[in-house]
Design an enzyme around this catalytic site. Structure first.
Site, PDB file in Angstrom:
ATOM      1  CG  HIS A  42      39.904 -17.815   8.520  1.00 32.63           C
ATOM      2  ND1 HIS A  42      39.641 -16.730   9.241  1.00 32.63           N
ATOM      3  CD2 HIS A  42      39.584 -17.645   7.104  1.00 32.63           C
ATOM      4  CE1 HIS A  42      38.867 -16.025   8.480  1.00 32.63           C
ATOM      5  NE2 HIS A  42      38.728 -16.440   7.181  1.00 32.63           N
TER       6      HIS A  42
ATOM      7  CG  LEU B 285      47.462 -19.911   7.560  1.00 37.55           C
ATOM      8  CD1 LEU B 285      46.084 -20.305   6.889  1.00 37.55           C
ATOM      9  CD2 LEU B 285      48.533 -20.966   7.214  1.00 37.55           C
ATOM     10  CD  GLU B 286      41.986 -16.139  12.882  1.00 37.52           C
ATOM     11  OE1 GLU B 286      41.640 -15.525  13.576  1.00 37.52           O
ATOM     12  OE2 GLU B 286      41.064 -16.208  11.806  1.00 37.52           O
ATOM     13  CB  ILE B 287      47.001 -21.873  12.419  1.00 34.21           C
ATOM     14  CG1 ILE B 287      47.690 -21.564  11.033  1.00 34.21           C
ATOM     15  CG2 ILE B 287      46.978 -23.111  12.968  1.00 34.21           C
ATOM     16  CD1 ILE B 287      49.194 -22.125  11.147  1.00 34.21           C
TER      17      ILE B 287
ATOM     18  CB  THR C  86      40.449 -12.453  11.588  1.00 37.46           C
ATOM     19  OG1 THR C  86      39.904 -13.836  11.105  1.00 37.46           O
ATOM     20  CG2 THR C  86      41.951 -12.363  11.723  1.00 37.46           C
TER      21      THR C  86
END
Length: 711
Positions: A447, A458-460, A496
């Site tokens: 994301h 960066l949301e993994i 998030t």
């Protein structure tokens, strides 16, 4: 610290070269111990008749990366650091007043205290390498240049430019540094030492003569007391308006500069010593320094040994997000196969990417040849041709579950058996996208946040089936792209979007109750968010918000809260009649039809979807607490459920992905600062007045009862 642990001296042809090379450290840092080394060294070189001039240069890839920030964390009370600052001033004054010319030869980064040492030298020679940069970034840590920077920089260069450097912490690259007078000469990196030595010898027995930059107007604003007062006054107004008074280092910088210009260097340096220590002791600085160390730690991949290289990336969707992901990849050497269903979308993406790359060429941080090489790595196409060469594919198509499942099926057919498939969804559960996957262990969420080249997070997102090497490889790519990465567990909204949604919903409910849109935004900006929640809704898209609320995330909140949940249907009603926010000029605010920019005026018609135009006043603290504490409480729910592994990831995700006030450190740092007991009290009071959606998370209640902290 021993002298040989930090530097060595080489005397040749009358020039003493001080080679900086801190032992057991990848960079040179300035600490109280290092300051002591320079004290005795200057005495020796001043007394050495063989030495006519002195050159400071680094053996490392950078000059000096700044102060040793860990030393600031040891400061506990007034009087702990001011003497150290004064000692540093004394030594830098000795360099500045030395009878022998001292030249800084700079390659790589000269940041913070590193640049302040350069400013004390008689002249600065720098390499023209794109890796060379100058900055005073202390304000980003809640402090300011305390090594004479607030005094020497405004005396060396244009006052407005100096203030901009100190108040923003922005990087200055070689070409601009020469143009503004920050450096005196630029040379090829291979000639740096020789050029600095020659420059130093030319100054023996002489003072450097610098041409005045600018004409009468420049003199009026920089050398005239009235002009300087006007510049400082305007800078103060603008800076305080932008910072909302939340960052005490900003007025401290302006105070020190003003004192120095009005009362002289000595008074300015003393103001620096006093105020610098005051800033170190502020809670804002403490929180910002915690974030700095957290970001630094995130630059390392804890799973690096499992990561497989990504040489070629398949990018599905060439819209704004797809183009951004492609850009941050090609600049780091990754080949990108950029696929879309429309030729015009590919052309637009190519134009957008080139526009951003060309800015770097104009700033001379990239050469034209380097820019052309970067652009050659992006390959626009309408088919899946060559996707068998891709090590990873990222999709950034519309937020529709069936569409994403179809895209995954097509990708599996077009790629090799070990190709990772990453979805850029912001809310759809990854396991649902992977429900029909042939290789679910290769499916993961990545994301990114818009605009991708600027947003750091960066949301993994991992599912229960995602292979460890896949997570490791995504982390490695994200770090390579310059992102600060967190790994979270799959679920509606992940981390998030999930913590943002209750805050957005509460903002909508407040508008339904009569809150004025602009006032709501202003109060949340006063709290510390970069933009208010209503502006954010327009930016993200009202249609996107309605889509997320109607999907799995909305269902999740309804199921969890039962009768206590109150969801606004404002999004739904606005989206139904074509409101999409900024992208189509129909939102909560009015937009210029030509430029598409917000005019600042509220779209009064939007109130028709929230009980009409009648508005009423709300106390600022109610607007702030009802919205912000919804996000904070939801963050604790996520920790409680294992969506995030630890409070640190929660704070990083909120600050760097959603703009949670950095000076508050993140939701968990804020709870620690306010006290869990106080946060529980506030939430319970809100629950009594406004309903069960404010009931504090069980973990938060437990922390309050036991007097525990998250850190």
């Amino acid at each position: 610290m021993k002298r040989e642990d930090y530097l060595s001296i080489e005397v040749k042809n009358g020039v003493a070269t001080i080679w900086l090379d801190q032992k057991d450290s990848p960079v040179n840092k300035v600490s109280p111990e290092v300051i002591g080394l320079f004290d005795s060294l200057i005495t020796e070189l001043e007394a050495d008749n063989e030495v006519k001039a002195i050159v400071l240069i680094s053996r490392k890839k950078d000059f000096i990366a700044g102060a040793d920030i860990e030393a600031f964390q040891k400061v506990e009370e007034p009087g702990d650091f001011a003497p150290i600052t004064r000692k540093g001033h004394e030594i830098l004054n000795r360099i500045e007043n030395s009878s022998k010319p001292v030249i800084a030869a700079i390659h790589g980064s000269a940041l913070g205290a590193g640049l302040e040492i350069c400013l004390a030298c008689h002249a600065r020679v720098a390499s023209n390498s794109k890796s060379t940069k100058f900055a005073l970034p202390e304000v980003q840590l809640g402090i300011f240049p305390g090594g004479g920077g607030t005094q020497r920089l405004p005396r060396l260069i244009d006052l407005q430019i100096a203030l901009d450097m100190m108040l923003t912490g922005k990087n200055i690259y070689p070409s601009k540094a020469k143009k503004i007078g920050l450096v005196d000469e630029l040379v090829h990196p291979n000639k740096l030492h020789l050029a600095a030595c020659e420059f130093a010898l030319k100054l023996v027995g002489k003072k450097i003569k610098r041409k005045s930059k600018g004409g009468l107007m420049s003199w009026a604003l920089n050398k005239n007391p009235l002009g300087r007062s006007i510049v400082l006054s305007q800078a103060r107004q603008i800076a305080m308006k932008q910072s909302r008074g939340n960052y005490p280092a900003i007025p401290a910088i302006l105070d020190c500069v003003e004192i120095g210009l009005k009362k002289g260097m000595e008074a300015g340096l003393e103001a620096e010593a006093v105020k610098f220590e005051q800033m170190i002791l502020t809670p804002q600085s403490r929180q910002l320094i915690h974030l700095f160390f957290a970001m630094t730690a995130k630059k390392k991949n804890p799973m690096k040994e499992l990561a497989r290289p990504v040489h070629t990336l398949g990018m599905l969707g060439a819209g704004f997000m797809g183009a951004g992901i492609a850009e941050v990849s090609i600049v780091k050497g990754v080949e990108v196969l950029l696929k879309d269903i429309k030729e015009e979308t590919l052309a637009s993406a190519n134009k957008t990417i080139w526009k951003n790359i060309d800015k770097k060429v104009q700033r001379k941080s990239l050469s034209q040849v380097e820019a052309d090489e970067i652009m050659a790595r992006v390959h626009g196409q309408l088919t899946y041709d060559n996707f068998q060469t891709a090590d990873m594919v990222i999709e950034a198509v519309f937020e529709d579950l069936k569409l994403k499942q179809s895209i995954l099926e097509q990708t599996e057919a077009a790629t090799k058996d070990n190709c990772i498939f990453a979805t850029n969804t912001s809310a759809l559960p990854i396991h649902q996208i992977a429900a029909n996957a042939k290789r679910p262990e290769l499916v993961i969420g990545m994301h990114y946040f818009s605009p991708v080249p600027k947003m750091p997070l960066l949301e993994i997102i991992k599912t229960e089936k995602t292979a460890d090497w896949v997570i490791a490889s995504c982390l490695e790519l994200g770090i390579r792209q310059g992102k600060t990465c967190i790994v979270v567990k799959d679920g509606p909204g992940f981390y998030t979007t999930r913590i943002l949604s209750p805050m957005m919903n509460e903002a909508l409910l407040l508008i339904e109750e009569g809150a004025e849109i602009k006032n709501l935004d202003n109060q949340l900006q006063d709290f510390g968010f970069p933009v208010g929640p209503v502006t954010l809704m327009d930016e993200v898209g009202i249609d996107v918000g309605a889509h997320i609320q109607a999907g799995a995330l909305g269902d999740f909140f309804k199921e969890r809260g039962g009768d206590t949940v109150k969801l606004s249907d404002g999004f739904k009603r606005m989206a139904a009649v074509g409101y999409k926010g900024r992208k189509n000029g129909k939102g909560f605010y009015q937009y210029d039809p030509k430029t598409g920019k917000k005019t600042g005026a509220v779209n009064e018609e939007s109130y028709n979807y929230f009980n009409g135009p009648q508005r009423k006043n709300f106390p600022a603290i109610e607007l702030q607490h009802r919205t912000a504490l919804m996000m904070v409480n939801e963050a604790v729910h996520c920790l409680e459920e294992g969506i995030i592994d630890n409070p640190l990831d929660g704070d990083i995700g909120a600050v760097f992905g959603l703009g949670f006030p950095p000076f508050r450190g993140g939701p968990f740092r804020m709870i620690d600062q306010w006290g869990a007991k106080e946060v529980v009290r506030l939430l319970k009071n809100l629950a009594e007045k406004h309903g069960g959606r404010f009931e504090p998370a069980a973990l938060l209640v437990e922390m309050a009862e036991e007097g525990r902290k998250f850190y």
